[in-house]
Design an enzyme around this catalytic site. Sequence first.
Site, PDB file in Angstrom:
ATOM      1  N   ASP A 187       0.780  -1.229   0.000  1.00 37.31           N
ATOM      2  CA  ASP A 187       0.000   0.000   0.000  1.00 37.31           C
ATOM      3  C   ASP A 187       0.816   1.285   0.000  1.00 37.31           C
ATOM      4  O   ASP A 187       0.507   2.223  -0.724  1.00 37.31           O
ATOM      5  CB  ASP A 187      -0.916   0.023   1.230  1.00 37.31           C
ATOM      6  CG  ASP A 187      -1.751  -1.228   1.374  1.00 37.31           C
ATOM      7  OD1 ASP A 187      -1.450  -2.239   0.722  1.00 37.31           O
ATOM      8  OD2 ASP A 187      -2.705  -1.201   2.161  1.00 37.31           O
ATOM      9  N   GLU A 416       2.811  -9.135  11.782  1.00 38.26           N
ATOM     10  CA  GLU A 416       2.462  -8.753  10.414  1.00 38.26           C
ATOM     11  C   GLU A 416       3.729  -8.500   9.602  1.00 38.26           C
ATOM     12  O   GLU A 416       3.847  -8.940   8.454  1.00 38.26           O
ATOM     13  CB  GLU A 416       1.581  -7.504  10.461  1.00 38.26           C
ATOM     14  CG  GLU A 416       1.024  -7.071   9.132  1.00 38.26           C
ATOM     15  CD  GLU A 416       0.117  -5.851   9.266  1.00 38.26           C
ATOM     16  OE1 GLU A 416      -0.427  -5.431   8.224  1.00 38.26           O
ATOM     17  OE2 GLU A 416      -0.046  -5.322  10.381  1.00 38.26           O
TER      18      GLU A 416
END
Length: 451
Positions: A187, A416
């Site tokens: 992103d 993550e």
Amino acid sequence: MTTLLNRPAPTASAALTLRSGAARVLFDNWTGTSTVPSRTLYPHQWSWDSAFIAIGLRHLSVRRAQQELESLLAGQWTDGRIPHIVFNPAVPHDAYFPSPDFWQSSRAGRAAGAPAGQETSGIVQPPVHALAAWLVHQADPEESRRRGFLARVQPRLAAWHDYLVTRRDLGGAGLAAVVHPWEPGMDNSPCWDAALQRVAPAPPETFQRADLDHGHPAERPTDLDYGRYVRLATDYRDAGYDDATAPRSFAVEDPTFNALLVVSELALAALTEELGGRSAPHTTRAAELTHRMVTRLWDEDSGLFRVRDLHDDTLVDERSVTGLIPLIVPDLPDHVVAGLRRTLDGPHFKAQGTRLVPSYDLMAPAFDPTRYWRGPAWFNTAWLIHRGLRTHGYHQDAHRLKREYLTQAGASGFAEYLDPVTGAARGASRFSWTAALALDLLHHAPEEPTP
């Protein structure tokens, strides 16, 4: 400092503990129909997350891995696109932004074929799904055939690929383009910075970020960049998610997105042949995509693939992990494979001196070891590069990266992503794809080189 070169392999007991911990993450993140990436930051079903999750789930429950993919495909649009989020209607709208009432898929996307009874986003993510489906089938072919799994998913996967190579060929050169930074999955990469400069951000009072409720602002995109993301999504929505008429303030050809399309075309060929169909159209398409990717995106001087900005049809002068992941493509020219291998261990990524593989150039001014996709090392990209190393016969390198993955997954609590220099856990903890892909790597004895 202990490096990837000399870090020991997990012992058998450590591997068992890691396997149990990874399984627990997936069980805890299961909703009854699919798996959320994390219980806090990402409370819905994400597209490429579910593909990676299914790859790991196949080692625990083939039936659940099939359900993971079919749950996602239930949100597919009739134009073929698989949306990047399928929303859980039981989750409050303010738990995540952009929420269903922002995307308005069942209304704004009606002409493009959005499902009437299921709210989704309107953008997409990288096409890992056919690869995941084929790996799930291979885990238990008899169970797959008995349940008709491939027969159900093959038409949907074929329609998904057709959408990408037709409606998303925005550059007219045969590659799939992405129209939002969220679509390639990376992103906040500096690869998008120049293109985003052309986008007027949405006013900050028009949206309320939910990601900062669960993530530190220093690790997340800035408010300015987030405003640009919102503007792009709003413009796409207001155009009815029509790729032919929507504004193209942001349109790029991304190496990882197209490399995964190649690999998934080959997987689609295999599963089509398993069903008695013709595999040739898919193998031919994979070969054509590979040729076009090398022709349009390969940069011989830097030894990696680059993003192409379709606004001015130029290569973006940034080194990102997106340019290394095409190593997963099996039929690359020898000089491309050799160049990627050199770059992976060169000063810009130092794969043998950092944790996993940084998401961005260690030597670039924009490198940030903690901020989302601007430097941190991600587990899914490491898994893809590991697969690429194996594909091209670099088994020793693949085994070292596998050991590093398993070590860091356990030490970080299945984070993550990581600070690539210190190994500090970043982002959400107990992250589903980190756990799932650890299970996949553990499927082979951790002390043995991956074949």
